[in-house]
Scaffold this active site. Sequence first.
Site, PDB file in Angstrom:
ATOM      1  N   ASP A  11       0.838  -1.189   0.000  1.00  0.00           N
ATOM      2  CA  ASP A  11       0.000   0.000   0.000  1.00  0.00           C
ATOM      3  C   ASP A  11       0.880   1.250   0.000  1.00  0.00           C
ATOM      4  O   ASP A  11       1.870   1.323   0.718  1.00  0.00           O
ATOM      5  CB  ASP A  11      -0.871  -0.020   1.250  1.00  0.00           C
ATOM      6  CG  ASP A  11      -2.092   0.849   1.125  1.00  0.00           C
ATOM      7  OD1 ASP A  11      -2.012   1.884   0.439  1.00  0.00           O
ATOM      8  OD2 ASP A  11      -3.107   0.510   1.739  1.00  0.00           O
ATOM      9  N   HIS A  13      -0.383   4.743   0.127  1.00  0.00           N
ATOM     10  CA  HIS A  13      -1.169   5.969   0.289  1.00  0.00           C
ATOM     11  C   HIS A  13      -0.404   6.992   1.141  1.00  0.00           C
ATOM     12  O   HIS A  13      -0.605   7.153   2.320  1.00  0.00           O
ATOM     13  CB  HIS A  13      -2.584   5.688   0.818  1.00  0.00           C
ATOM     14  CG  HIS A  13      -2.655   5.084   2.175  1.00  0.00           C
ATOM     15  ND1 HIS A  13      -2.522   3.753   2.419  1.00  0.00           N
ATOM     16  CD2 HIS A  13      -2.871   5.662   3.377  1.00  0.00           C
ATOM     17  CE1 HIS A  13      -2.657   3.530   3.702  1.00  0.00           C
ATOM     18  NE2 HIS A  13      -2.858   4.675   4.317  1.00  0.00           N
TER      19      HIS A  13
END
Length: 137
Positions: A11, A13
């Site tokens: 991930d 983000h």
Amino acid sequence: MKVVTGVVGNDIHVVANRLIDLSLQARGFEVFNLGVNTYLEEFVDAVIETNADILLISSLNGEAEGWCREVKILKSKYGNLLDDVVFMIGGNLVVGSGTADDIVPRFKNYGFDLVFHQVDLNTGLDALEEFMKERNT
């Protein structure tokens, strides 16, 4: 209180991770942000190195489940070094559909103390502060 935070696994983000960091600092936490693409073992090593009180893992793309199933196993490897550390995870925790009624208990079974699936940041941090206040009284 000290918090190790970051984004687990693949991930990336970055923006949300930075907002979590800033929000924690605004609430008075000392933050050690490991950034994105962080392995579970790196989080735990950082908790021990910094003597952190809290490990806060963030996930947005839903892959947290694949990366965090082994929290209990990892905790057992470190013995009592992690006994007083609060394990918290939040964000979009699974790929596909599911409700918090199903997902939260699953992640608690993985070894997390606090689990927030698709909950806004301030609600999660309010709950963390309340949890820590009750725990320390």
